[in-house]
Design an enzyme around this catalytic site. Structure first.
Site, PDB file in Angstrom:
ATOM      1  N   THR A 164      -4.153  13.052 -20.946  1.00  0.00           N
ATOM      2  CA  THR A 164      -4.316  11.588 -20.971  1.00  0.00           C
ATOM      3  C   THR A 164      -4.800  11.072 -19.620  1.00  0.00           C
ATOM      4  O   THR A 164      -5.336   9.970 -19.556  1.00  0.00           O
ATOM      5  CB  THR A 164      -2.993  10.873 -21.302  1.00  0.00           C
ATOM      6  OG1 THR A 164      -1.985  11.398 -20.452  1.00  0.00           O
ATOM      7  CG2 THR A 164      -2.595  11.064 -22.745  1.00  0.00           C
TER       8      THR A 164
ATOM      9  N   LEU B  69       1.682  25.224 -13.659  1.00  0.00           N
ATOM     10  CA  LEU B  69       2.613  24.450 -12.821  1.00  0.00           C
ATOM     11  C   LEU B  69       1.910  23.871 -11.589  1.00  0.00           C
ATOM     12  O   LEU B  69       2.558  23.429 -10.641  1.00  0.00           O
ATOM     13  CB  LEU B  69       3.789  25.337 -12.382  1.00  0.00           C
ATOM     14  CG  LEU B  69       4.665  25.845 -13.523  1.00  0.00           C
ATOM     15  CD1 LEU B  69       5.718  26.815 -13.023  1.00  0.00           C
ATOM     16  CD2 LEU B  69       5.343  24.671 -14.226  1.00  0.00           C
TER      17      LEU B  69
ATOM     18  N   ASP C   9      -1.886  16.159 -11.422  1.00  0.00           N
ATOM     19  CA  ASP C   9      -1.179  17.198 -10.664  1.00  0.00           C
ATOM     20  C   ASP C   9      -0.910  16.736  -9.236  1.00  0.00           C
ATOM     21  O   ASP C   9       0.186  16.909  -8.694  1.00  0.00           O
ATOM     22  CB  ASP C   9      -2.007  18.491 -10.653  1.00  0.00           C
ATOM     23  CG  ASP C   9      -2.428  18.911 -12.053  1.00  0.00           C
ATOM     24  OD1 ASP C   9      -1.810  18.425 -13.008  1.00  0.00           O
ATOM     25  OD2 ASP C   9      -3.380  19.694 -12.179  1.00  0.00           O
TER      26      ASP C   9
HETATM   27  C1  GLA Z   1      -4.398  19.989 -15.834  1.00  0.00           C
HETATM   28  C2  GLA Z   1      -5.231  18.986 -15.039  1.00  0.00           C
HETATM   29  C3  GLA Z   1      -4.614  17.597 -15.104  1.00  0.00           C
HETATM   30  C4  GLA Z   1      -4.328  17.171 -16.530  1.00  0.00           C
HETATM   31  C5  GLA Z   1      -3.605  18.273 -17.301  1.00  0.00           C
HETATM   32  C6  GLA Z   1      -3.491  18.006 -18.772  1.00  0.00           C
HETATM   33  O1  GLA Z   1      -3.142  20.144 -15.233  1.00  0.00           O
HETATM   34  O2  GLA Z   1      -5.364  19.408 -13.706  1.00  0.00           O
HETATM   35  O3  GLA Z   1      -5.440  16.670 -14.445  1.00  0.00           O
HETATM   36  O4  GLA Z   1      -5.510  16.796 -17.186  1.00  0.00           O
HETATM   37  O5  GLA Z   1      -4.255  19.541 -17.162  1.00  0.00           O
HETATM   38  O6  GLA Z   1      -2.742  16.872 -19.018  1.00  0.00           O
END
Ligand code: GLA
Length: 384
Positions: free
Chosen positions: A34, A123, A170
């Protein structure tokens, strides 16, 4: 870990470090894919992370050492360009390039990092490396950057130095995490709130160790499909649509059969997820952990059916979790296509649930998965 890397730094460079930082990884609790659709996510910084130690060098050479491999990459501070070998260095190089657009970095540095976030587990070990690099080198060069700008520097490093068109989840989670709290982010306004978690809830991270080929390519492709679907809705709806965030589930249902089938399937996931996050937040506020857990299961089903970013190993765990007493909810966490499942449990059930999950997983895949208890933890910081 700090003492270990400080000693390794001294041994390798022959002098002590002058700055040190730490940044945690993150768990995505609800709200999958999202962030780049300008929607909502609930996440947390975790109790695993990375240290970055640095000191100025005597010339313009930048030396970066990966403390686990003791491999070194060096380059001139005036040329922070992507490398094709030892590509872990690209996260550091990319962040330095980003910092340089906020201030001057003339001299070189000696740097070393060491972390305990399992790689490829979903992670965000790469975001942790970016954020601890940003904090340490920012301090070393005296370049001050606001947290949200720092998150964007990390994201740009991913886009331009690592080739992954990720969102900001992240980096934001790594920076804004707080002990025993979830991070709720609106990825349109970039408003970040922290929501205290009662002490009756804990997470289990179940690392399948599955790595499926072409993960970055699949991620970028999903992002393109979402952008294509947003363009469709922009033409089809009577209100403004800048991103899938602007499309409701009811609007998706009304258009599902009129739009290209693949775009419809992909769009369903972030649209449904954003609505689930808002509902989930209300349930958390009301202390309804069971209701929240049910949304986590729905999230995983949406990944598997619409976004197709799950895989057999992740499905084994989530499907088993639905029948294991003590599991309130479970879903894949992060990009998908491998990595980890996050399960919501009561702390007292951690051991029995982990045992039950692994009994099923080992039978299906021939080896156990790595299961750890995850505690929402404080965000990235300077530590020395
Ligand atoms: C990875 C990406 C994030 C996000 C997630 C899925 O972790 O780095 O920016 O899009 O996938 O929600």
């Amino acid at each position: 870990m700090y003492d270990t890397v400080a000693k390794a730094f001294q041994d390798h460079f022959g002098h002590p470090h002058t700055v040190a930082s730490y940044a945690p990884g993150r768990v995505e609790v609800l709200g999958n894919h999202t962030d780049y659709n300008e929607g909502f996510v609930l996440s947390a910084a975790i109790n695993f992370g990375t240290y970055f130690l640095a000191s100025p060098s005597e010339d313009t050479t930048c030396r970066i050492v990966a403390g686990d491999l003791m491999a070194e990459v060096s380059f001139d501070v005036s040329a922070p360009n992507p490398v094709t070998e030892n590509t872990w260095a690209n996260y550091v190089i990319g962040v330095l390039a980003g910092l340089q657009s906020h201030g001057e970095a003339q001299g070189g540095f000696n740097g070393m990092f060491l972390g305990n976030i399992p790689l490829g587990a979903g992670l965000s070990s790469s975001a942790a490396l970016e954020m601890c690099t940003g904090l340490a080198l920012g301090k070393l060069y005296g370049i001050e950057v606001e947290p949200l700008e720092m998150a964007k520097i990390g994201q740009k490093a991913e886009h331009e130095h690592a080739g992954v068109k990720c969102g900001l989840l992240d980096q934001v989670s790594s920076l804004f995490g707080q002990e025993n709290a979830l991070v709720m982010t609106d990825f349109r306004s970039l408003e970040v709130q922290t929501l205290p978690m009662g002490d009756d809830a804990a997470f289990l991270m179940c690392n399948t160790k599955a790595k499926h080929a072409l993960v970055d390519g699949e991620y970028n492709e999903r992002r393109e499909h979402c952008e294509g679907a947003a363009a469709y809705f922009k033409g089809a709806l009577s209100h403004p649509v800048a991103a899938l965030r602007d499309v409701s589930w009811a609007e998706w249902e009304a258009h599902e059969s009129k739009m290209p089938a693949l775009a419809a399937r992909r769009a369903a996931h972030p649209i449904g997820e954003s609505e689930r996050v808002l509902k989930g937040r209300q349930l958390l506020d009301a202390g309804d952990l069971a209701g929240f857990g049910k949304l986590m299961f729905d999230s995983h089903d949406s990944s598997a059916n619409y976004f197709e970013n799950s895989c057999p190993e992740l499905d084994t765990i989530v499907n088993a979790a639905k029948g294991i007493p003590g599991v309130l909810g479970a879903r894949l966490s992060g990009g998908g296509f491998g990595g980890s499942v996050v399960a919501l449990i009561h702390p007292r059930d951690a051991e029995t649930v982990a045992h039950a999950i692994n009994a099923v997983f080992e039978k299906a895949h021939g080896h156990p998965c790595d299961i750890s208890v995850i505690t929402p933890s404080a965000g990235a910081r300077i530590v020395g």
